[in-house]
Each structure stands twice: as structure tokens, then as C-alpha cells.
Design a protein around this motif. Structure first.
Motif, PDB file in Angstrom:
ATOM      1  N   TYR A 193       3.808 -24.644 -15.281  1.00 33.84           N
ATOM      2  CA  TYR A 193       4.088 -23.305 -15.802  1.00 33.84           C
ATOM      3  C   TYR A 193       5.049 -22.555 -14.875  1.00 33.84           C
ATOM      4  O   TYR A 193       6.043 -21.965 -15.334  1.00 33.84           O
ATOM      5  CB  TYR A 193       2.801 -22.519 -15.960  1.00 33.84           C
ATOM      6  CG  TYR A 193       2.973 -21.215 -16.692  1.00 33.84           C
ATOM      7  CD1 TYR A 193       2.872 -21.152 -18.077  1.00 33.84           C
ATOM      8  CD2 TYR A 193       3.284 -20.042 -16.004  1.00 33.84           C
ATOM      9  CE1 TYR A 193       3.057 -19.964 -18.755  1.00 33.84           C
ATOM     10  CE2 TYR A 193       3.468 -18.858 -16.676  1.00 33.84           C
ATOM     11  CZ  TYR A 193       3.351 -18.813 -18.048  1.00 33.84           C
ATOM     12  OH  TYR A 193       3.559 -17.636 -18.709  1.00 33.84           O
ATOM     13  N   SER A 194       4.774 -22.581 -13.574  1.00 30.02           N
ATOM     14  CA  SER A 194       5.643 -21.888 -12.622  1.00 30.02           C
ATOM     15  C   SER A 194       7.046 -22.470 -12.625  1.00 30.02           C
ATOM     16  O   SER A 194       8.044 -21.734 -12.596  1.00 30.02           O
ATOM     17  CB  SER A 194       5.052 -21.967 -11.211  1.00 30.02           C
ATOM     18  OG  SER A 194       3.857 -21.225 -11.116  1.00 30.02           O
ATOM     19  N   ASN A 195       7.160 -23.792 -12.690  1.00 31.20           N
ATOM     20  CA  ASN A 195       8.476 -24.427 -12.669  1.00 31.20           C
ATOM     21  C   ASN A 195       9.275 -24.174 -13.938  1.00 31.20           C
ATOM     22  O   ASN A 195      10.501 -24.331 -13.940  1.00 31.20           O
ATOM     23  CB  ASN A 195       8.330 -25.935 -12.441  1.00 31.20           C
ATOM     24  CG  ASN A 195       8.083 -26.279 -10.987  1.00 31.20           C
ATOM     25  OD1 ASN A 195       8.676 -25.686 -10.096  1.00 31.20           O
ATOM     26  ND2 ASN A 195       7.207 -27.232 -10.723  1.00 31.20           N
ATOM     27  N   SER A 196       8.610 -23.795 -15.016  1.00 33.54           N
ATOM     28  CA  SER A 196       9.322 -23.509 -16.260  1.00 33.54           C
ATOM     29  C   SER A 196       9.999 -22.142 -16.226  1.00 33.54           C
ATOM     30  O   SER A 196      10.922 -21.893 -17.018  1.00 33.54           O
ATOM     31  CB  SER A 196       8.364 -23.586 -17.453  1.00 33.54           C
ATOM     32  OG  SER A 196       7.446 -22.501 -17.443  1.00 33.54           O
ATOM     33  N   ILE A 197       9.562 -21.255 -15.335  1.00 25.19           N
ATOM     34  CA  ILE A 197      10.062 -19.881 -15.336  1.00 25.19           C
ATOM     35  C   ILE A 197      10.673 -19.458 -14.003  1.00 25.19           C
ATOM     36  O   ILE A 197      11.792 -18.933 -13.944  1.00 25.19           O
ATOM     37  CB  ILE A 197       8.935 -18.898 -15.716  1.00 25.19           C
ATOM     38  CG1 ILE A 197       8.528 -19.107 -17.172  1.00 25.19           C
ATOM     39  CG2 ILE A 197       9.365 -17.449 -15.488  1.00 25.19           C
ATOM     40  CD1 ILE A 197       7.406 -18.208 -17.636  1.00 25.19           C
ATOM     41  N   VAL A 198       9.953 -19.677 -12.900  1.00 23.54           N
ATOM     42  CA  VAL A 198      10.325 -19.074 -11.619  1.00 23.54           C
ATOM     43  C   VAL A 198      11.670 -19.563 -11.075  1.00 23.54           C
ATOM     44  O   VAL A 198      12.477 -18.739 -10.618  1.00 23.54           O
ATOM     45  CB  VAL A 198       9.204 -19.274 -10.580  1.00 23.54           C
ATOM     46  CG1 VAL A 198       9.599 -18.646  -9.244  1.00 23.54           C
ATOM     47  CG2 VAL A 198       7.897 -18.656 -11.084  1.00 23.54           C
ATOM     48  N   PRO A 199      11.990 -20.881 -11.056  1.00 23.81           N
ATOM     49  CA  PRO A 199      13.296 -21.288 -10.512  1.00 23.81           C
ATOM     50  C   PRO A 199      14.474 -20.605 -11.205  1.00 23.81           C
ATOM     51  O   PRO A 199      15.426 -20.171 -10.541  1.00 23.81           O
ATOM     52  CB  PRO A 199      13.309 -22.805 -10.738  1.00 23.81           C
ATOM     53  CG  PRO A 199      11.861 -23.184 -10.719  1.00 23.81           C
ATOM     54  CD  PRO A 199      11.154 -22.053 -11.393  1.00 23.81           C
ATOM     55  N   GLN A 200      14.405 -20.508 -12.536  1.00 24.02           N
ATOM     56  CA  GLN A 200      15.470 -19.831 -13.274  1.00 24.02           C
ATOM     57  C   GLN A 200      15.558 -18.359 -12.876  1.00 24.02           C
ATOM     58  O   GLN A 200      16.651 -17.803 -12.685  1.00 24.02           O
ATOM     59  CB  GLN A 200      15.214 -19.943 -14.782  1.00 24.02           C
ATOM     60  CG  GLN A 200      16.228 -19.239 -15.662  1.00 24.02           C
ATOM     61  CD  GLN A 200      17.548 -19.980 -15.700  1.00 24.02           C
ATOM     62  OE1 GLN A 200      17.619 -21.134 -16.094  1.00 24.02           O
ATOM     63  NE2 GLN A 200      18.622 -19.316 -15.281  1.00 24.02           N
ATOM     64  N   MET A 201      14.413 -17.720 -12.706  1.00 22.99           N
ATOM     65  CA  MET A 201      14.376 -16.320 -12.318  1.00 22.99           C
ATOM     66  C   MET A 201      14.962 -16.125 -10.921  1.00 22.99           C
ATOM     67  O   MET A 201      15.704 -15.167 -10.671  1.00 22.99           O
ATOM     68  CB  MET A 201      12.936 -15.800 -12.372  1.00 22.99           C
ATOM     69  CG  MET A 201      12.786 -14.326 -12.062  1.00 22.99           C
ATOM     70  SD  MET A 201      11.106 -13.719 -12.348  1.00 22.99           S
ATOM     71  CE  MET A 201      10.198 -14.686 -11.135  1.00 22.99           C
ATOM     72  N   THR A 228      -0.676 -15.163 -10.893  1.00 22.92           N
ATOM     73  CA  THR A 228      -1.875 -15.929 -11.237  1.00 22.92           C
ATOM     74  C   THR A 228      -1.830 -17.377 -10.754  1.00 22.92           C
ATOM     75  O   THR A 228      -2.791 -17.850 -10.139  1.00 22.92           O
ATOM     76  CB  THR A 228      -2.124 -15.880 -12.758  1.00 22.92           C
ATOM     77  OG1 THR A 228      -2.302 -14.522 -13.160  1.00 22.92           O
ATOM     78  CG2 THR A 228      -3.377 -16.671 -13.123  1.00 22.92           C
ATOM     79  N   PRO A 229      -0.724 -18.133 -10.989  1.00 18.81           N
ATOM     80  CA  PRO A 229      -0.686 -19.516 -10.479  1.00 18.81           C
ATOM     81  C   PRO A 229      -0.778 -19.596  -8.959  1.00 18.81           C
ATOM     82  O   PRO A 229      -1.234 -20.611  -8.418  1.00 18.81           O
ATOM     83  CB  PRO A 229       0.671 -20.036 -10.974  1.00 18.81           C
ATOM     84  CG  PRO A 229       0.989 -19.209 -12.152  1.00 18.81           C
ATOM     85  CD  PRO A 229       0.450 -17.849 -11.831  1.00 18.81           C
ATOM     86  N   MET A 230      -0.336 -18.538  -8.266  1.00 19.70           N
ATOM     87  CA  MET A 230      -0.440 -18.529  -6.811  1.00 19.70           C
ATOM     88  C   MET A 230      -1.876 -18.252  -6.365  1.00 19.70           C
ATOM     89  O   MET A 230      -2.371 -18.840  -5.392  1.00 19.70           O
ATOM     90  CB  MET A 230       0.492 -17.460  -6.228  1.00 19.70           C
ATOM     91  CG  MET A 230       0.442 -17.358  -4.704  1.00 19.70           C
ATOM     92  SD  MET A 230       1.329 -15.936  -4.044  1.00 19.70           S
ATOM     93  CE  MET A 230       0.268 -14.595  -4.595  1.00 19.70           C
ATOM     94  N   LEU A 231      -2.571 -17.363  -7.081  1.00 14.04           N
ATOM     95  CA  LEU A 231      -3.924 -16.979  -6.685  1.00 14.04           C
ATOM     96  C   LEU A 231      -4.975 -18.028  -7.030  1.00 14.04           C
ATOM     97  O   LEU A 231      -5.993 -18.125  -6.349  1.00 14.04           O
ATOM     98  CB  LEU A 231      -4.302 -15.640  -7.330  1.00 14.04           C
ATOM     99  CG  LEU A 231      -3.546 -14.401  -6.849  1.00 14.04           C
ATOM    100  CD1 LEU A 231      -4.053 -13.163  -7.566  1.00 14.04           C
ATOM    101  CD2 LEU A 231      -3.683 -14.234  -5.344  1.00 14.04           C
ATOM    102  N   LEU A 291       2.712 -25.155  -2.862  1.00 12.55           N
ATOM    103  CA  LEU A 291       1.947 -25.743  -1.763  1.00 12.55           C
ATOM    104  C   LEU A 291       0.457 -25.723  -2.071  1.00 12.55           C
ATOM    105  O   LEU A 291      -0.238 -26.732  -1.884  1.00 12.55           O
ATOM    106  CB  LEU A 291       2.234 -24.975  -0.468  1.00 12.55           C
ATOM    107  CG  LEU A 291       1.459 -25.435   0.779  1.00 12.55           C
ATOM    108  CD1 LEU A 291       1.814 -26.874   1.116  1.00 12.55           C
ATOM    109  CD2 LEU A 291       1.744 -24.512   1.962  1.00 12.55           C
ATOM    110  N   GLY A 292      -0.048 -24.594  -2.536  1.00 14.25           N
ATOM    111  CA  GLY A 292      -1.477 -24.466  -2.803  1.00 14.25           C
ATOM    112  C   GLY A 292      -1.958 -25.408  -3.891  1.00 14.25           C
ATOM    113  O   GLY A 292      -2.978 -26.088  -3.734  1.00 14.25           O
ATOM    114  N   ASN A 293      -1.219 -25.482  -4.991  1.00 16.39           N
ATOM    115  CA  ASN A 293      -1.656 -26.338  -6.104  1.00 16.39           C
ATOM    116  C   ASN A 293      -1.496 -27.817  -5.780  1.00 16.39           C
ATOM    117  O   ASN A 293      -2.358 -28.631  -6.147  1.00 16.39           O
ATOM    118  CB  ASN A 293      -0.878 -25.974  -7.370  1.00 16.39           C
ATOM    119  CG  ASN A 293      -1.378 -24.690  -8.011  1.00 16.39           C
ATOM    120  OD1 ASN A 293      -2.471 -24.643  -8.553  1.00 16.39           O
ATOM    121  ND2 ASN A 293      -0.578 -23.645  -7.945  1.00 16.39           N
TER     122      ASN A 293
END
Length: 311
Positions: A73-81, A281-284, A40-42
Motif C-alpha cells: 500500500y505504501s509503495n503504491s502511493i508514497v514514492p510518487q508523492m 497508519t502503515p508506519m504505526l 523497515l518496521g514492516n
């Protein structure tokens, strides 16, 4: 031998952050909330910059590119996690692991180069304000952004190739994602060459942009101290404060991860630092740039007023 092992290695098993179901559910809720805030923020930053003509400046152009990089960057890692938190089998296919590693490396590398370009932009704005528009023209901004992306993908391609050409003894990764240092621990052969290449990559991707940042801010601080009025010094510092906060956070965590002595590191420490960089970091970034930036907050109010009027 390497090719034979890779053919047989159809998937990897990720140990993740915890083996306790209650902890995993709690982490799922926490990181899902952080992921939604990140998206949402980005997206909001990109939308505001595109909708408000007053934000059509080099500084906000680079900020929109940074937000795009953080989203990727977030979509490459977080959904899988997040999926793995609620799954009994925390496996990831070999090719998906390779893709995840390459994209995360590319976006992470791009972000460092981009922060260096943004530092140069602030240097020109503070130290050469009268020539700012002439120096930071549209062509240069596009060239710098494209150069950052190309450099990031070249670094990713190099690291991915030399990492996955190694023969691997097992497929259990002590990490929550496919990460270079974790994959290297599975190798059946000596990885001295890979460690040297990681160190060289770290120097080029981390230390060179960091040196540019330090050089730029050294000149910026000197220029600010020469301003006679306190109001002028405060205004000049405010234009750089948000970027400096993001730079300190990004470079600090990554330098701690990759540049410290190997004897002083552990798998759990590396996971925690990687988690901070991949999720926090991507959230902040958009929060720092929006909450500390009067122009962004003003643009948000103007866009909200336009939407309210249409209703």
C-alpha cells in the motif's frame, strides 16, 4: 464520449498538499523519514516471524500478511508523492494513475478484511482456547488470507472500472494521489450511480469487517470479564490490545472519510484523512505490534543475539 475523453486524457496533474517550495521540501523530509520507518518496521516484522519458530502461530501469520499489505500500500502511493514534492511538474500518466488507484484500493480493502480475520482469530484464542489449534489450523489461515486478498482485488477491479469509464472534463486532481473520490470530481456526467457504488463498496469493505470485529470483541470482553483472577484478565486483554488499537485507527479514519455526509466534507479534509491512512497508519502498525508485544520484542532480542554471536 467517455472513450474519446479517456483517449485524449494522457496524464493527470496532481495539486498535492502545498504549492510552496519550502513547505514541499519540509514535507519531503518528513514523509521520507516516515516511509523509511514504515518499510523497515514492516520488513522487520516479516523477518522476525519467519526466523523465530515461536512466532509460527496464526496470530503472527496474519500479522506478517498485514505487514506485506502495508508495504504494498505504501509503495503504491508514497514514492510518487515524494517525487512530486521535489518536482515542478506534478503529473502522472493516465495508466499509472489507473494502476495506482487499483493497487491502493486493493491493498486498502484487503487490510480491512484481514483485520476482520484477525479479530476472529483473537475471538477463538480467548473464547475457545482449548480448541484454538484445531480451529485455526494452517489450511483455514491460508484460506482466510487468500480470501481477503481476492475480496480486496475484486472490490478494486469493480471500483476502478466504473470510475475510469466516466468521461472526464479536465485532468487536474485536487489530491496527492489518484483517489476514487477525487477522480469522480472530474466527471462531465452525473455520478449518482458511482456514489451509490462507492457507498455499497464502503459498506461491504468497511462495515462488514467492522461488524465482525465488534461481534468478536463483544464476546472477547464478556469472556475476559468472566475470568476470576486479575492476572488472567490482564493477560487475556494484552493478547488483543495491539490488534484493537490498529482496528480503531484504521476503521476510524476510513469511516470518517467515506461514511460521513458529503455536505460536511471538503477536499482538504479528505486529503488529510487519506494522508493519515496512507502514510501514518502503515508506519504505526508495526510499532504498535512490536512495542506493545512482549513476544515480538523477545524474538527481536533472540535474533539480535544470534546475529551478534555470528560476528
Amino acid at each position: 464520449m467517455g472513450r474519446e475523453n479517456q483517449t485524449l486524457m494522457s496524464e493527470f496533474i496532481l495539486l498535492g498538499l502545498s504549492s510552496f517550495w519550502e513547505t514541499q521540501v519540509s514535507l519531503f523530509v518528513l514523509f521520507l523519514a516516515m516511509y523509511l520507518v514504515t518499510m523497515l518496521g514492516n520488513f522487520l516484522i516479516i523477518l522476525l516471524i519467519r526466523m523465530d519458530s515461536r512466532l509460527n502461530t496464526p496470530m503472527y501469520f496474519f500479522l506478517s500478511v498485514l505487514s506485506f499489505v502495508d508495504i504494498c500500500y505504501s509503495n503504491s502511493i508514497v514514492p510518487q508523492m515524494l517525487v512530486h514534492f521535489l518536482s515542478t511538474s506534478k503529473s502522472i500518466p493516465f495508466h499509472n494513475c489507473l494502476l495506482q488507484l487499483s493497487i491502493s484500493l486493493a491493498m486498502g480493502s484487503t487490510e480491512f478484511f484481514l483485520l476482520g480475520a484477525m479479530a476472529y482469530d483473537r475471538y477463538v484464542a480467548v473464547c475457545h482456547p482449548l480448541h484454538y489449534a484445531a480451529i485455526m489450523h494452517g489450511g483455514l489461515c491460508l484460506g482466510l488470507a487468500a480470501g481477503c486478498l481476492v475480496a480486496g482485488f475484486m472490490n478494486s477491479l469493480m471500483e476502478t472500472i466504473i470510475t475510469f469509464r466516466l468521461p472526464l472534463c479536465n485532468n487536474v486532481l485536487n489530491h496527492f494521489a489518484c483517489e476514487t473520490l477525487a477522480v469522480l470530481q472530474l466527471a462531465c456526467v452525473d455520478i449518482s450511480f458511482n456514489k451509490v457504488m462507492v457507498a455499497i463498496s464502503g459498506f461491504l469493505v468497511i462495515m462488514l469487517p467492522c461488524s465482525l470485529v465488534l461481534f468478536s470483541y463483544g464476546h472477547i470482553v464478556a469472556a475476559i470479564l468472566c475470568i476470576r483472577s486479575a492476572q488472567g484478565r490482564r493477560k487475556a486483554f494484552e493478547t488483543c490490545a495491539s490488534h484493537l488499537a490498529v482496528v480503531s485507527m484504521c476503521f476510524g479514519t476510513t469511516i470518517f472519510t467515506y461514511m460521513r455526509p458529503e455536505a460536511g466534507s471538503s477536499a482538504e479534509q479528505e486529503k488529510m484523512v487519506s494522508l493519515f491512512y496512507a502514510v501514518v497508519t502503515p508506519m504505526l502498525n508495526p510499532l504498535i505490534y512490536s512495542l506493545r508485544n512482549k513476544e515480538v520484542m523477545s524474538a527481536l532480542r533472540r535474533v539480535w543475539e544470534k546475529i551478534s554471536e555470528k560476528r
